[in-house]
Design a protein around this motif. Structure first.
Motif, PDB file in Angstrom:
ATOM      1  N   THR A 165      13.073   5.682  -0.499  1.00  0.00           N
ATOM      2  CA  THR A 165      13.220   6.958   0.223  1.00  0.00           C
ATOM      3  C   THR A 165      11.879   7.574   0.538  1.00  0.00           C
ATOM      4  O   THR A 165      11.617   7.986   1.679  1.00  0.00           O
ATOM      5  CB  THR A 165      14.055   7.955  -0.619  1.00  0.00           C
ATOM      6  OG1 THR A 165      15.341   7.405  -0.853  1.00  0.00           O
ATOM      7  CG2 THR A 165      14.192   9.289   0.092  1.00  0.00           C
ATOM      8  N   TYR A 166      11.000   7.621  -0.464  1.00  0.00           N
ATOM      9  CA  TYR A 166       9.728   8.307  -0.283  1.00  0.00           C
ATOM     10  C   TYR A 166       8.772   7.517   0.600  1.00  0.00           C
ATOM     11  O   TYR A 166       8.010   8.101   1.375  1.00  0.00           O
ATOM     12  CB  TYR A 166       9.083   8.613  -1.637  1.00  0.00           C
ATOM     13  CG  TYR A 166       9.880   9.578  -2.486  1.00  0.00           C
ATOM     14  CD1 TYR A 166      10.766  10.485  -1.917  1.00  0.00           C
ATOM     15  CD2 TYR A 166       9.752   9.576  -3.870  1.00  0.00           C
ATOM     16  CE1 TYR A 166      11.505  11.359  -2.704  1.00  0.00           C
ATOM     17  CE2 TYR A 166      10.488  10.451  -4.666  1.00  0.00           C
ATOM     18  CZ  TYR A 166      11.365  11.332  -4.070  1.00  0.00           C
ATOM     19  OH  TYR A 166      12.093  12.199  -4.839  1.00  0.00           O
ATOM     20  N   LYS A 167       8.784   6.196   0.524  1.00  0.00           N
ATOM     21  CA  LYS A 167       7.848   5.449   1.368  1.00  0.00           C
ATOM     22  C   LYS A 167       8.212   5.632   2.840  1.00  0.00           C
ATOM     23  O   LYS A 167       7.315   5.752   3.683  1.00  0.00           O
ATOM     24  CB  LYS A 167       7.776   3.974   0.971  1.00  0.00           C
ATOM     25  CG  LYS A 167       8.941   3.113   1.371  1.00  0.00           C
ATOM     26  CD  LYS A 167       8.678   1.648   0.996  1.00  0.00           C
ATOM     27  CE  LYS A 167       9.774   0.746   1.558  1.00  0.00           C
ATOM     28  NZ  LYS A 167       9.531  -0.685   1.247  1.00  0.00           N
ATOM     29  N   ASP A 168       9.498   5.697   3.165  1.00  0.00           N
ATOM     30  CA  ASP A 168       9.906   5.956   4.547  1.00  0.00           C
ATOM     31  C   ASP A 168       9.560   7.384   4.961  1.00  0.00           C
ATOM     32  O   ASP A 168       9.113   7.625   6.088  1.00  0.00           O
ATOM     33  CB  ASP A 168      11.416   5.719   4.697  1.00  0.00           C
ATOM     34  CG  ASP A 168      11.806   4.256   4.552  1.00  0.00           C
ATOM     35  OD1 ASP A 168      10.915   3.392   4.737  1.00  0.00           O
ATOM     36  OD2 ASP A 168      12.977   3.966   4.256  1.00  0.00           O
ATOM     37  N   ARG A 169       9.738   8.311   4.028  1.00  0.00           N
ATOM     38  CA  ARG A 169       9.401   9.713   4.312  1.00  0.00           C
ATOM     39  C   ARG A 169       7.905   9.865   4.528  1.00  0.00           C
ATOM     40  O   ARG A 169       7.459  10.561   5.451  1.00  0.00           O
ATOM     41  CB  ARG A 169       9.871  10.588   3.150  1.00  0.00           C
ATOM     42  CG  ARG A 169       9.789  12.078   3.408  1.00  0.00           C
ATOM     43  CD  ARG A 169      10.336  12.850   2.223  1.00  0.00           C
ATOM     44  NE  ARG A 169      11.752  12.557   1.989  1.00  0.00           N
ATOM     45  CZ  ARG A 169      12.434  13.001   0.939  1.00  0.00           C
ATOM     46  NH1 ARG A 169      11.827  13.744   0.014  1.00  0.00           N
ATOM     47  NH2 ARG A 169      13.703  12.708   0.797  1.00  0.00           N
ATOM     48  N   PHE A 170       7.099   9.216   3.684  1.00  0.00           N
ATOM     49  CA  PHE A 170       5.644   9.306   3.815  1.00  0.00           C
ATOM     50  C   PHE A 170       5.180   8.750   5.157  1.00  0.00           C
ATOM     51  O   PHE A 170       4.255   9.277   5.776  1.00  0.00           O
ATOM     52  CB  PHE A 170       4.958   8.566   2.671  1.00  0.00           C
ATOM     53  CG  PHE A 170       5.075   9.235   1.326  1.00  0.00           C
ATOM     54  CD1 PHE A 170       5.683  10.482   1.187  1.00  0.00           C
ATOM     55  CD2 PHE A 170       4.582   8.620   0.182  1.00  0.00           C
ATOM     56  CE1 PHE A 170       5.798  11.096  -0.052  1.00  0.00           C
ATOM     57  CE2 PHE A 170       4.684   9.222  -1.056  1.00  0.00           C
ATOM     58  CZ  PHE A 170       5.302  10.462  -1.177  1.00  0.00           C
ATOM     59  N   ALA A 185       0.826  -1.208   0.000  1.00  0.00           N
ATOM     60  CA  ALA A 185       0.000   0.000   0.000  1.00  0.00           C
ATOM     61  C   ALA A 185       0.860   1.258   0.000  1.00  0.00           C
ATOM     62  O   ALA A 185       0.596   2.208  -0.752  1.00  0.00           O
ATOM     63  CB  ALA A 185      -0.938  -0.003   1.203  1.00  0.00           C
ATOM     64  N   VAL A 186       1.893   1.295   0.837  1.00  0.00           N
ATOM     65  CA  VAL A 186       2.697   2.515   0.910  1.00  0.00           C
ATOM     66  C   VAL A 186       3.534   2.693  -0.351  1.00  0.00           C
ATOM     67  O   VAL A 186       3.771   3.825  -0.807  1.00  0.00           O
ATOM     68  CB  VAL A 186       3.556   2.549   2.190  1.00  0.00           C
ATOM     69  CG1 VAL A 186       4.758   1.618   2.100  1.00  0.00           C
ATOM     70  CG2 VAL A 186       4.007   3.974   2.493  1.00  0.00           C
ATOM     71  N   ARG A 187       3.980   1.603  -0.987  1.00  0.00           N
ATOM     72  CA  ARG A 187       4.667   1.745  -2.271  1.00  0.00           C
ATOM     73  C   ARG A 187       3.698   2.249  -3.344  1.00  0.00           C
ATOM     74  O   ARG A 187       4.067   3.055  -4.211  1.00  0.00           O
ATOM     75  CB  ARG A 187       5.295   0.411  -2.695  1.00  0.00           C
ATOM     76  CG  ARG A 187       6.592   0.101  -1.964  1.00  0.00           C
ATOM     77  CD  ARG A 187       7.346  -1.062  -2.580  1.00  0.00           C
ATOM     78  NE  ARG A 187       6.664  -2.338  -2.363  1.00  0.00           N
ATOM     79  CZ  ARG A 187       6.379  -3.210  -3.324  1.00  0.00           C
ATOM     80  NH1 ARG A 187       6.680  -2.944  -4.587  1.00  0.00           N
ATOM     81  NH2 ARG A 187       5.773  -4.337  -3.041  1.00  0.00           N
ATOM     82  N   SER A 188       2.460   1.791  -3.279  1.00  0.00           N
ATOM     83  CA  SER A 188       1.441   2.305  -4.201  1.00  0.00           C
ATOM     84  C   SER A 188       1.209   3.796  -3.972  1.00  0.00           C
ATOM     85  O   SER A 188       0.991   4.557  -4.930  1.00  0.00           O
ATOM     86  CB  SER A 188       0.132   1.532  -4.024  1.00  0.00           C
ATOM     87  OG  SER A 188       0.300   0.164  -4.310  1.00  0.00           O
ATOM     88  N   ALA A 189       1.282   4.216  -2.707  1.00  0.00           N
ATOM     89  CA  ALA A 189       1.140   5.640  -2.387  1.00  0.00           C
ATOM     90  C   ALA A 189       2.239   6.457  -3.061  1.00  0.00           C
ATOM     91  O   ALA A 189       1.996   7.565  -3.553  1.00  0.00           O
ATOM     92  CB  ALA A 189       1.177   5.855  -0.875  1.00  0.00           C
ATOM     93  N   VAL A 190       3.452   5.916  -3.118  1.00  0.00           N
ATOM     94  CA  VAL A 190       4.552   6.617  -3.764  1.00  0.00           C
ATOM     95  C   VAL A 190       4.241   6.841  -5.246  1.00  0.00           C
ATOM     96  O   VAL A 190       4.508   7.921  -5.792  1.00  0.00           O
ATOM     97  CB  VAL A 190       5.876   5.838  -3.594  1.00  0.00           C
ATOM     98  CG1 VAL A 190       6.989   6.489  -4.418  1.00  0.00           C
ATOM     99  CG2 VAL A 190       6.270   5.780  -2.120  1.00  0.00           C
TER     100      VAL A 190
END
Length: 344
Positions: free
Chosen positions: A258-263, A215-220
């Protein structure tokens, strides 16, 4: 100053409670008679990050009277023509309509009530209505105190009235004045399309979205599509609760990590938030999907930019509307399949 909170749902109830508690002359307006009755009888009851009950004055639109100096517009865009046409009878030449709706509705609002009356803004906290008169604050109290609203004049000017409205909204929480209203609205659209979209398509809270790797990778990728479409339209994304939204386009494979951890860090204060689209599906109401992810897909098509992740969100929400069903994490494999096909 006479104030109307137009659309006393989950967010409007909280806004009205805070303004009423500070002694302002405010009326909470909603078509929901059960909501009106509960608010008038028991007060606005806030749960979640705070436990609080405030006496408020609520009414249905047919009981509005006289002129309002400030209208905080929190109704759904689906209702704009009906709501704003009705509102015209209660606006004076110097009345202000502050649009705090999802999406980018300011052009339509201006066309009906007059651009000279309109200022725009975005809401940066979450809430869920649990029963008539009760609203659960799903964002941390610390976040609310820092980041509740961004507002701005349509032309970006710093006017006397923008400071007045900011001082009123500051009774609710942190209120920031934007000289880049288009960028501010697009940054809120980014949040709604990315995490609100997944919340709706998976029947999940924001916390459940960021806890799941697919889900969080999809958010990216949802984020990437929204940013790419916005940038192609000349949008300069404004910071959202201090976060540089516009810098999160994907340029190389490592960016996804990088972005999934930041999100996860950015969204964490709103773990309990459930998107307004999902709340509408739960109540078997039409959603604003056309004004959120649907904006990204439409403009993406016009700009020649593929938006497969936003397309999937729209498809799943439309399917839920049509079948009167609720999405769930059972749809996660659909996103996993897209991730397998995703190219950078």
């Amino acid at each position: 100053m006479r104030i109307a909170v137009m659309g006393a749902g989950s967010i409007g109830t909280i806004v009205g409670a805070y303004l009423s508690a500070h002694g302002l002359d405010v009326e909470l307006v909603t078509r929901n008679q059960a909501q009106v009755d509960a608010l008038n009888q028991f007060g606005a009851r806030i749960t979640g990050s705070i436990q609080w009950t405030v006496s408020v004055r609520a009414l249905t639109p047919d009981h509005m009277s006289e002129t309002y100096d400030l209208v905080l517009l929190l109704t759904k865009q689906l209702q704009n023509r009906e709501v704003l046409t009705h509102l015209l009878g209660y606006l004076g030449p110097h009345s202000i309509v502050c649009s705090l709706q999802n999406g980018i509705p300011e052009a339509e609002v201006s066309a009906i009530v007059g651009p000279q009356r309109v200022i725009g803004g975005s809401i940066e906290f979450g809430a869920t209505g649990t029963k008539p008169g009760v609203s659960r604050l799903t964002t941390s109290l610390e976040h609310l105190r820092q980041y509740a609203f961004q507002i701005g004049e349509l032309n970006g000017q710093m006017t006397d009235r923008i400071y007045v409205v900011a001082s009123i909204l500051a009774h609710v929480g942190g209120t920031h004045i934007s000289q880049n209203l288009v960028g501010t609205k697009w940054s809120k659209l980014w949040l709604n399309a990315t995490f609100g979209g997944l919340s709706a398509a998976l029947g999940a809270t924001f916390g459940e979205v960021i806890d799941d790797d697919v889900a969080v990778r999809s958010a990216v990728f949802l984020s990437h599509e929204t940013l790419k479409v916005g940038h192609s339209c000349g949008v300069q994304f404004a910071p959202l609760f201090g976060f540089d939204v516009g810098s999160c386009e994907i340029h190389q494979a490592d960016d996804v990590i990088t972005y999934k951890d930041r999100f996860r860090r950015v969204i964490s204060p709103g773990r309990a938030v459930k998107s307004s689209i999902l709340q509408d599906l739960e109540k078997n109401r039409p959603t604003e999907i056309a004004y959120i992810n649907g904006v990204v897909t439409r403009l993406g098509q016009e700009q020649g930019i593929p938006t497969p992740f936003n397309n999937l969100v729209v498809k799943l929400v439309r399917q839920a509307e049509k079948t009167h069903s609720l999405p769930s994490f059972d749809y996660l494999p659909c996103f996993d399949e897209l991730l397998g096909d995703a190219s950078i």
